[in-house]
Design an enzyme around this catalytic site. Structure first.
Site, PDB file in Angstrom:
ATOM      1  N   ARG A   1       0.865  -1.179   0.000  1.00 17.62           N
ATOM      2  CA  ARG A   1       0.000   0.000   0.000  1.00 17.62           C
ATOM      3  C   ARG A   1       0.895   1.220   0.000  1.00 17.62           C
ATOM      4  O   ARG A   1       1.462   1.583   1.044  1.00 17.62           O
ATOM      5  CB  ARG A   1      -0.875  -0.039   1.262  1.00 17.62           C
ATOM      6  CG  ARG A   1      -2.140   0.799   1.185  1.00 17.62           C
ATOM      7  CD  ARG A   1      -2.820   0.859   2.547  1.00 17.62           C
ATOM      8  NE  ARG A   1      -2.055   1.718   3.443  1.00 17.62           N
ATOM      9  CZ  ARG A   1      -2.094   1.661   4.770  1.00 17.62           C
ATOM     10  NH1 ARG A   1      -2.868   0.789   5.384  1.00 17.62           N
ATOM     11  NH2 ARG A   1      -1.359   2.486   5.506  1.00 17.62           N
TER      12      ARG A   1
ATOM     13  N   HIS B   1      -3.822   4.537   4.472  1.00 20.94           N
ATOM     14  CA  HIS B   1      -5.002   3.692   4.286  1.00 20.94           C
ATOM     15  C   HIS B   1      -6.081   4.403   3.480  1.00 20.94           C
ATOM     16  O   HIS B   1      -6.680   3.829   2.573  1.00 20.94           O
ATOM     17  CB  HIS B   1      -5.559   3.290   5.656  1.00 20.94           C
ATOM     18  CG  HIS B   1      -6.875   2.581   5.579  1.00 20.94           C
ATOM     19  ND1 HIS B   1      -6.979   1.288   5.110  1.00 20.94           N
ATOM     20  CD2 HIS B   1      -8.141   2.980   5.877  1.00 20.94           C
ATOM     21  CE1 HIS B   1      -8.262   0.919   5.137  1.00 20.94           C
ATOM     22  NE2 HIS B   1      -8.975   1.924   5.597  1.00 20.94           N
TER      23      HIS B   1
ATOM     24  N   TYR C   1       2.473   5.120  12.217  1.00 22.12           N
ATOM     25  CA  TYR C   1       2.772   3.704  12.405  1.00 22.12           C
ATOM     26  C   TYR C   1       3.688   3.089  11.355  1.00 22.12           C
ATOM     27  O   TYR C   1       4.152   1.979  11.545  1.00 22.12           O
ATOM     28  CB  TYR C   1       1.469   2.900  12.473  1.00 22.12           C
ATOM     29  CG  TYR C   1       0.567   3.075  11.260  1.00 22.12           C
ATOM     30  CD1 TYR C   1       0.803   2.355  10.086  1.00 22.12           C
ATOM     31  CD2 TYR C   1      -0.499   3.971  11.267  1.00 22.12           C
ATOM     32  CE1 TYR C   1      -0.004   2.514   8.968  1.00 22.12           C
ATOM     33  CE2 TYR C   1      -1.315   4.135  10.165  1.00 22.12           C
ATOM     34  CZ  TYR C   1      -1.063   3.412   9.015  1.00 22.12           C
ATOM     35  OH  TYR C   1      -1.862   3.580   7.922  1.00 22.12           O
TER      36      TYR C   1
HETATM   37  C1  LIG Z   1     -15.766  -5.819   9.492  1.00 23.81           C
HETATM   38  C2  LIG Z   1     -14.984  -4.565   9.388  1.00 23.81           C
HETATM   39  N1  LIG Z   1     -14.249  -4.171  10.423  1.00 23.81           N
HETATM   40  C3  LIG Z   1     -13.517  -3.039  10.353  1.00 23.81           C
HETATM   41  C4  LIG Z   1     -13.512  -2.273   9.224  1.00 23.81           C
HETATM   42  C5  LIG Z   1     -12.680  -0.986   9.161  1.00 23.81           C
HETATM   43  N2  LIG Z   1     -11.613  -1.207   8.188  1.00 23.81           N
HETATM   44  C6  LIG Z   1     -11.732  -0.776   6.916  1.00 23.81           C
HETATM   45  S1  LIG Z   1     -10.455  -1.279   5.967  1.00 23.81           S
HETATM   46  C7  LIG Z   1      -9.698  -2.025   7.271  1.00 23.81           C
HETATM   47  C8  LIG Z   1      -8.406  -2.725   7.070  1.00 23.81           C
HETATM   48  C9  LIG Z   1      -8.470  -3.736   5.978  1.00 23.81           C
HETATM   49  O1  LIG Z   1      -7.218  -4.305   5.802  1.00 23.81           O
HETATM   50  P1  LIG Z   1      -6.937  -5.313   4.638  1.00 23.81           P
HETATM   51  O2  LIG Z   1      -7.952  -6.374   4.618  1.00 23.81           O
HETATM   52  O3  LIG Z   1      -5.536  -5.745   4.719  1.00 23.81           O
HETATM   53  O4  LIG Z   1      -7.199  -4.460   3.314  1.00 23.81           O
HETATM   54  P2  LIG Z   1      -6.397  -3.149   2.849  1.00 23.81           P
HETATM   55  O5  LIG Z   1      -7.184  -1.971   3.311  1.00 23.81           O
HETATM   56  O6  LIG Z   1      -5.050  -3.221   3.433  1.00 23.81           O
HETATM   57  O7  LIG Z   1      -6.366  -3.229   1.370  1.00 23.81           O
HETATM   58  C10 LIG Z   1     -10.448  -1.883   8.431  1.00 23.81           C
HETATM   59  C11 LIG Z   1     -10.073  -2.413   9.739  1.00 23.81           C
HETATM   60  C12 LIG Z   1     -14.319  -2.720   8.166  1.00 23.81           C
HETATM   61  N3  LIG Z   1     -14.422  -2.025   7.038  1.00 23.81           N
HETATM   62  N4  LIG Z   1     -15.031  -3.857   8.262  1.00 23.81           N
END
Ligand SMILES: Cc1ncc(C[n+]2csc(CCOP(=O)(O)OP(=O)(O)O)c2C)c(N)n1
Ligand SMILES: Cc1ncc(C[n+]2csc(CCOP(=O)(O)OP(=O)(O)O)c2C)c(N)n1
Ligand SMILES: [Mg+2]
Ligand SMILES: [Mg+2]
Lengths: 362, 325, 362, 325
Positions: free
Chosen positions: C278, C282, C291
């Site tokens: 990434r 975020h 972080y």
């Molecule tokens: C069930 C749920 N919990 C928390 C969130 C908040 N949230 C949005 S994206 C994210 C991290 C996702 O990480 P990853 O699966 O590695 O995908 P990335 O964003 O790194 O592409 C979180 C915790 C959410 N969208 N859905």
């Protein structure tokens, strides 16, 4: 396995330990605590194993009879899984280690100190049932003093509770182990995944113990999982998966014992699968002739863990027929006493439905 | 004679739907062997490959039904007991209920989730729950809760034909208990319509599921005492037939809302609130709710279970009070 | 990759295909459909790959700029994952295969036909946004005609939807493949487990494609999983797990292409992990300096998939600098047009909040 | 000057709890880095090992907190957005809410689940939800929803000290918006007590969270027009301070219940129903509920978001109508 006597409440009518000492007239029968060759278990332990298994089965049989007579509403039993349960629970340190069991785990509860009378209070939903005071269905265990975690009917949720206990213990440097159980079907649920994932990331002292009895109600294992062994599921978490013959109480104990101590020493979680078989229908409400071939059942019945263990003890000359018969008889009496006693005990009053929704703020 | 019980009405309707539309299929735990209540008995054999055992995982039963409905199938998911639907709450709330809204109807989900609810069968805390309040508060989900076999039939048909997710609630205590001569049953009803089942000038009862039968029984008894009750079978909780609700409240000016679910936050609050806002001028008495006490549903022991559940006696007592107001 | 022109709506201002034919004055630049050695991809495909990746990145850059200017409320981008997305989506048959994407998958949407203008309608939550008409946050994709499944913000739920689509297709003997995506953090959720379990039991035509970008918001991969590779998680289901360098669009395509066709032929699901990174925070709401070590970011920036692919095409002599610069310029214009156009488009009216809660019964 | 905003009040209270009781720990997504709203900023450093990042799995956050609380810890779980708590619904409903009940209080769970709820931040459907109605209908769970920093502080303290599971709802729009001179704030409140924040003879408003502030603003405006409002800050929704609710309703005879959640099945129905039953004789007008329309909460675009949310204007308009009744 210290505290054996202490854990059996005084009101208990039959004291296996008393019986054992009364029996030691003959030199050879002085039950020893030294490991017996081929078993790596002492005579004393072997006798206890048989007693626990026998008691568990007999209680279940009697409960089912009560249900058929209309004197109990519902039974869900552990028949066929006594070896898997007793062997595993005996690997724990009672009063120290925690258990987050599942509904079939009567055998585990007995090892950890539940009496026949208590089991019958639970089956009959009596006011004094120490598990839930008649508030839950039978076989929804729970005991503060025995460190047995209260549970719902919702399968696999307890795996997360066990993980949380293990997390707490690790944070407090408390050298305990948490054993948590479920059936193979329950490993399909998301909570199974989330629990193993967390426990492995944090190397928590928890053992996930799956009693694979071949069925989830009517569904055979192939409908629940695409791999041969539940233990294979551990690979997704880098968790050591082990398979043990869950019909063999000695093998179960010998597998669990080192796992418990390794886990206690901080080696992280285990996933252990005990291959066993559900000898009865799912519950007293279930009619398994709809889905289970009688032939399969008959074949497995030959491996009945209580019968097989009894046979083995005799064949290996560990105990004489009269000695085991004496235990059988003792169990019969114990169960009879429990049923008679429990049936006299008070039912909950209607208004007992109220209260304890919240614990009072101190 | 065409007398059938609730279970038979459901089974026959499922059978018909499977026969008439090859997009229809059933998915759930133990459904191939007929299901724990035998609602799908024989269907797997009659419709090979279209009655599918799922693994023991409720979120997946709902989530996969969503996908299949989106693809163009017409899944009928069975959740073995309503008490176990909770793990599928997210898939229902975050996904199913919003599918149409978030695409302005371009994507939609013709799916049904059937589940046995309610108590009176010694099912204890996890085989007795009422879950309607959670789902009537979820715009985008329809919630149906019939009481009589003929309505089970016509509303299940309508649910399967509906292009939206429908939670179809089957009161398990009534499965074999309640029978009806379907041939002479009232006309088919449709989702969103309530029915005034009995008319009386003294007070109006609102109920659904098992409680509807208890209300009818209580009304019978009360009639002997000279208290005449109107009884409304709500049938469909979401959408709710607000017009009929208000009309029936206005007719008598005295309202008794009955449900088996616990009081606080239960669906009865919505009924009471609607009436307190939109039929206020017609009210001659406080709006009374009769429901289970606020404890986790429901204790196992039969004495405590009976204490928990509203029934004919409790309803009659509340109605007498209300009539005397 | 048939239907390329057809899938680009007429209002689209820049037509890459038109440009390509205009360019074929020189014999060598007659873009061929024959596989190029070392690539196993045709010139035409390679050019498209670069175009899609460049467009995806440029759109994201412009969205972020709009957000910083206060002209957009929120951006969540795919920067760093363009190779993983474009390479994978190009392995699908557009209009035939299904996609259940996740929020970062702008690149996939573009491959399947989303125009720059549509992307900007979405970013600005305009009334005509074809994904959700301003009802959802940006990057919550969905298109009936492109077979892109509507999605929520709740991560990993789509894996079950994809599984359900695959189940429907299998029941109808429909030879399609469903590609579904999530981040590595999202594999911690129970729905991931339940989806893979079901898909493997029923051998469904679905590919679980995890874009491991190193972080779940602030949490590095080690906090989400106890194994090194997401692909290792497949072992629990007997699913082939594959790891591919997600910064290399060619490697991604070459991994996905055979997987897609094997899956189509009934070989059951795949779990494919694309290792990527990434490159940005975020989302526009996140401050990753809290972080993420700057040094780590700088190292990965050197592997920027768009830059690296461009470099490789030049070094291998596939395209001349001017040719790629022309694409870059084309993309710049396309994005500029999209922003200008989209900004003029009508906003939803307040009352547009109402309606379509239920689809009308026909 | 001790003016702090909501977020600061929460952060300081968490910091104090971690300092005072070594059984307290925090678990949730991204909490070590401070959380997406920075509620736990700096706490991981100040309390090493006691602020724990969880994997992205809400059922596990709740389920593991249950286990840890049972063991004797005092977990404070953070669910990043209330919208994502749904996957933990089963652990809250089937487990946490029944732990004490099913063991007659022998086993119990001193745990808190904190989560940011509510809209007004362009969070769209999944970062804006109101979830209180689901949990106020779950006997065994306490639900707290403060509006002012001082109450956030005292109720969060009380929640951590409580031996029961408490769902602690933090309105995300107010995090930085609402400030208070905590030193001069009203006395500490406790779970189960509502507060009459403003007194006026013409009508009574009930609200919590952001809507409480909108009600106060509307009342201010209405006072200029000669309409005097009583405003009740419910603070604790479960247990609810029924006495104060009824007293405040009786005081004016006209009731306006306001919430940000959608209307049907919302918590306002419970308030209305209680009043319609127990304060009926005092009512001078229909009980009015002002809530969001029955659509999945809430659209992203600011125009639609504003349409969705009740606010000062809409409240004032409803109050004028009611006052004129
Ligand atoms: C069930 C749920 N919990 C928390 C969130 C908040 N949230 C949005 S994206 C994210 C991290 C996702 O990480 P990853 O699966 O590695 O995908 P990335 O964003 O790194 O592409 C979180 C915790 C959410 N969208 N859905
Ligand atoms: C979440 C949930 N869904 C469904 C049920 C109903 N149910 C009770 S036991 C059972 C089968 C469990 O099978 P398994 O995990 O193999 O355990 P076993 O009963 O065979 O020991 C089912 C489906 C339940 N208790 N919980
Ligand atoms: Mg089993
Ligand atoms: Mg990631």
């Amino acid at each position: 396995m210290g505290g054996y006597v202490g854990r059996r409440p005084a009101r208990h009518a039959f004291d296996l330990r008393g019986r054992v000492s009364a029996m030691t007239t003959e030199e050879r029968r002085q039950l020893s605590d030294a490991p017996v060759p081929n078993y790596h278990l002492s005579e004393r332990q072997l006798e206890r194993m048989y007693y626990y298994m026998r008691l568990s089965r007999s209680l279940n049989e009697r409960m089912m009879a009560l249900q058929r007579q209309g004197r109990a509403a519902f039974v869900i039993a552990g028949a066929g899984q006594e070896a898997a349960q007793v062997g595993a629970a005996m690997a724990l340190r009672p009063g120290v280690d925690w258990l987050a069991p599942y509904y079939r785990d009567l055998g585990m509860n007995i090892v950890l100190g539940m009496t026949a009378r208590e089991a019958m209070l639970n089956e009959l939903a009596k006011a004094d049932d120490p598990n839930s005071f008649g508030r839950q269905m039978p076989a929804h265990w729970g005991s503060v003093s025995r460190k047995i975690v209260t549970q719902s009917s919702v399968v696999a949720t307890q795996l997360l509770h066990a993980t949380g206990i293990a997390l707490g213990a690790k944070m407090r440097n408390d050298p305990i182990v948490v054993l948590t159980c479920c059936g193979e079907g329950s490993t399909s649920r998301g909570d199974f995944h989330e629990a193993l994932n967390f426990a492995a990331i944090h190397k928590l002292p928890v053992i996930f113990y799956v009693q694979n009895n071949g069925y989830a109600i009517s569904e055979p294992t192939v409908k629940e999982m695409p791999v041969e062994h539940v233990a294979d599921r551990g690979q997704a978490y880098g968790i050591r998966g082990q398979v043990v013959d869950g019909m063999d109480v000695v093998a179960v104990y010998q597998t669990l014992r080192p796992a418990v101590e390794l886990t206690r020493r901080g080696n992280g979680p285990f996933l252990i699968e005990a291959k066993c078989y559900r000898l009865w229908a799912h519950s007293s409400d279930d009619d398994d002739t709809r889905y289970r071939p009688r032939k399969e059942l008959e074949e497995w019945a030959l491996k009945d863990p209580v019968v097989v263990f009894r046979q083995r003890l005799l064949e290996d000359g560990m105990f004489a027929e009269e000695e085991l018969a004496e235990i059988d008889e003792l169990v019969t009496q114990e169960v009879r006493d429990a049923v008679e006693w429990a049936q006299q005990m008070p039912d909950p009053k209607p208004e007992d439905a109220l209260g304890y929704v919240y614990r009072e703020v101190q | 004679m065409a007398e059938v019980n609730v279970l038979e009405a459901i089974r026959e309707t499922l059978d018909e739907a499977l026969s008439e539309d090859d997009r229809v299929f059933i998915i759930g735990e133990d459904v191939e062997a007929g299901g724990v209540f035998r609602a799908t008995d024989g269907l797997a054999k009659r419709h090979p490959g279209r009655v599918k055992d799922s693994p023991l995982a409720e979120s997946s039963i709902i989530g996969i039904s969503i996908g299949a409905a989106h693809y163009g199938m017409r899944p009928i998911a069975e959740i073995q007991f309503a008490d176990f639907i909770h793990a599928g709450f997210d898939q229902l709330c975050s996904e199913a209920s919003r599918w149409s809204y978030r695409t302005k109807g371009e994507q939609y989900l013709p799916m049904v989730v059937r589940t046995p609810w309610g108590g009176g069968v010694h099912g204890g805390q996890h085989h007795s729950q009422s879950i309607e309040a959670y789902y009537t508060h979820m715009p985008g989900i329809k919630v149906v809760a019939p009481s009589f076999p003929a309505d089970y039939r016509s509303l299940l048909k309508a649910s399967i034909a509906d292009p939206n997710p429908v939670l179809f609630l089957e009161h398990k205590r009534t499965y074999r208990l309640v029978k009806q001569d379907v041939a002479n049953a009232p006309a088919e009803t449709s989702i969103g319509r309530a029915r005034i089942t009995r008319r009386g000038a003294d007070l109006t009862m609102f109920a659904y599921g098992l409680m509807l039968h208890e209300c009818l029984a209580a009304s019978e008894e009360l009639a002997g005492e000279g208290i005449e009750c109107t009884v409304v079978d709500l049938l469909s909780l979401q959408p709710l037939d607000v017009e009929t609700v208000l009309e029936a409240a206005r007719m008598t000016g005295k309202v008794l809302v009955v449900h088996e679910d616990t009081l606080t936050g239960g669906f009865g609050g919505e009924i009471a609130a609607l009436i307190a806002e939109h039929a206020f001028e017609y009210l001659d008495a406080p709006i009374r709710r009769l429901a289970a006490p606020d404890i986790p549903a429901m204790p196992y022991h039969h004495a405590m279970e009976a204490f928990f559940m509203p029934d004919k006696q409790k309803i009659a007592a509340a109605a007498r009070d209300l009539a005397a107001y």
